[in-house]
Design an enzyme around this catalytic site. Structure first.
Site, PDB file in Angstrom:
ATOM      1  N   TYR A   1       3.859  -9.736   5.031  1.00 14.66           N
ATOM      2  CA  TYR A   1       4.477  -8.406   4.388  1.00 14.66           C
ATOM      3  C   TYR A   1       3.558  -7.323   5.114  1.00 14.66           C
ATOM      4  O   TYR A   1       3.969  -6.053   5.334  1.00 14.66           O
ATOM      5  CB  TYR A   1       4.371  -8.488   3.016  1.00 14.66           C
ATOM      6  CG  TYR A   1       4.773  -7.026   2.488  1.00 14.66           C
ATOM      7  CD1 TYR A   1       5.992  -6.854   1.964  1.00 14.66           C
ATOM      8  CD2 TYR A   1       3.639  -6.203   1.909  1.00 14.66           C
ATOM      9  CE1 TYR A   1       6.542  -5.619   1.457  1.00 14.66           C
ATOM     10  CE2 TYR A   1       4.124  -4.997   1.450  1.00 14.66           C
ATOM     11  CZ  TYR A   1       5.401  -4.667   1.026  1.00 14.66           C
ATOM     12  OH  TYR A   1       5.961  -3.633   0.569  1.00 14.66           O
ATOM     13  N   HIS A   2       2.076  -7.314   5.155  1.00 13.32           N
ATOM     14  CA  HIS A   2       1.334  -6.557   5.447  1.00 13.32           C
ATOM     15  C   HIS A   2       0.998  -6.325   6.982  1.00 13.32           C
ATOM     16  O   HIS A   2       0.503  -5.442   7.602  1.00 13.32           O
ATOM     17  CB  HIS A   2      -0.240  -6.602   4.852  1.00 13.32           C
ATOM     18  CG  HIS A   2      -0.136  -6.399   3.446  1.00 13.32           C
ATOM     19  ND1 HIS A   2       0.164  -5.269   2.998  1.00 13.32           N
ATOM     20  CD2 HIS A   2      -0.489  -7.166   2.288  1.00 13.32           C
ATOM     21  CE1 HIS A   2      -0.006  -5.256   1.575  1.00 13.32           C
ATOM     22  NE2 HIS A   2      -0.461  -6.455   1.142  1.00 13.32           N
TER      23      HIS A   2
END
Length: 390
Positions: free
Chosen positions: A295-296
């Site tokens: 996600y990051h």
């Protein structure tokens, strides 16, 4: 006298053959005859021999039986086939064997051939223990004197026994919410033996686990507080204190239960995920797929990401999921709930905000028909995540 019926039931789980019969006067010597040992009917030969005896020949094997989970005796498995005799018996218990005496006529003897080919034996004397055993397998006294089909075991009794054993094993006042959920799963899987449902019917499995956890929780509550409530309170303050304690624990368990069960379903389907991940600021969606690291990673495609919120009820709280993951604002936001039915107006609003409900299949019919096709089952969501994680 020690209550041993629950121990008998526990041992049947590891048994290849289960035989029971009421000890007859002939078995115990009360008739004055010279027969020795416990008579085994021909329908139960697999308990003691791999193949039946041959008429005209005697047959014998030697073993040991552990009785009452306490002491061991020799046991001679015999087939008398010569002359006019044509019968099977277990003999050789020794003079000090306590149960083949007239006082035990009418007691229920249970002999278990374990999966490792060792033997255990139990004798139940009281009506309560005998009924406990018969009720567990759902059989009548007339259906004894034979091998028991383990498939006959009463699921309700199996579950009740497993819950009682868990409560006895507890070393704390109440288990953690995660321990409670995992134990409910273990009990449900033990009783119904449908582990394959984790992949084949995850919607059913989710509800089955949830229902067993509810019964488990209530049983622990009753064990911990039943006598206190029955005996009453010395003042109103103590009553209110206990009531608040019980209600707060119920709310806490219910809030986490769905998350724990979904986690187990995802693991059982080889799905990669991060629970309670922190996205931006203090935002914390219940699940990020495949991981919070992905996600990051801004180079990781957003179409390969997914988030899932888990809320037992969501009629008034579904908007909380809208801002839990900034990268997914333009994507579908999934919300798994056990809520049965939501108004058309709210469903329309959810649709406009790209919130997709994930609901156990049997609950979808409780929603307005117009929107049922937009609601995902748990299985559909699992298949979707598996696809994007390829």
């Amino acid at each position: 006298m020690e209550i041993i019926a629950p121990k008998v039931i526990e041992d049947t789980a590891n048994s290849e053959r289960i035989f029971c019969k009421f000890l007859s006067a002939n078995d115990t010597g009360e008739t004055g005859g010279h027969q020795s040992g416990i008579y085994i009917p021909k329908n139960s030969v697999p308990l003691i021999f791999d193949t039946p005896g041959v008429k005209g020949e005697n047959k014998e094997e030697f073993n040991k039986i552990k009785w009452q989970d306490d002491f061991e005796t020799d046991a001679h498995f015999k087939y008398y086939g010569q002359g006019t005799r044509n019968e099977y018996r277990i003999t050789g218990f020794g003079r000090n064997f306590p149960f083949l005496k007239p006082a035990f006529t009418g007691s229920l003897v249970i002999i278990l051939k374990q999966k490792d080919s060792s033997y255990k034996g139990y004798v139940l004397e009281t009506e309560d223990e005998i009924e406990y055993f018969l009720d567990y397998f759902g059989i009548t006294p007339n259906e004894t004197n034979r091998l028991i089909d383990t498939e006959l075991a009463n699921p309700e009794e199996k579950e009740k026994l497993a819950i009682q054993e868990f409560i006895k094993s507890l070393t704390s006042d109440f288990p953690s919410s995660e321990q409670m959920s995992l134990e409910a799963q273990r009990i449900q899987n033990l009783v119904f033996d449908h582990n394959e449902y984790i992949q084949q019917k995850p919607d059913d499995k989710l509800l089955d686990w949830t229902e067993v956890e509810y019964r488990l929780f209530r049983a622990i509550e009753h064990d911990r507080y039943g006598s206190l409530i029955k005996n009453g309170f010395s003042d109103v303050e103590k009553f209110i204190e206990l009531a608040n304690q019980v209600l707060n624990r119920r709310k806490s368990r219910a809030g986490k239960s769905l998350e724990h069960h979904l986690s187990s379903l995802f693991k059982g389907n080889s799905i990669t995920f991060t629970p309670q991940a922190i996205t931006e600021g203090n935002k914390k969606p219940d699940f990020i797929f495949p991981s919070i690291e992905a996600y990051h990673d801004t180079s990781f495609s957003v179409v390969k990401l997914a988030s899932l919120a888990a809320k037992t009820t969501c009629k008034d709280r579904w908007r909380q999921v809208l801002n839990e993951a900034d990268r997914l604002r333009s994507q579908n936001k999934f919300l798994c709930t056990l809520q049965q039915g939501i108004s058309s107006a709210q469903l329309e609003e959810m649709k406009s905000e790209k919130v997709v409900l994930v609901v156990p299949e049997r609950y979808i019919k409780t929603y307005p028909e117009k929107y049922q096709q937009d609601i995902w089952t748990v299985k559909k969501f699992i298949e979707y995540v598996k696809e994007i994680e390829k």
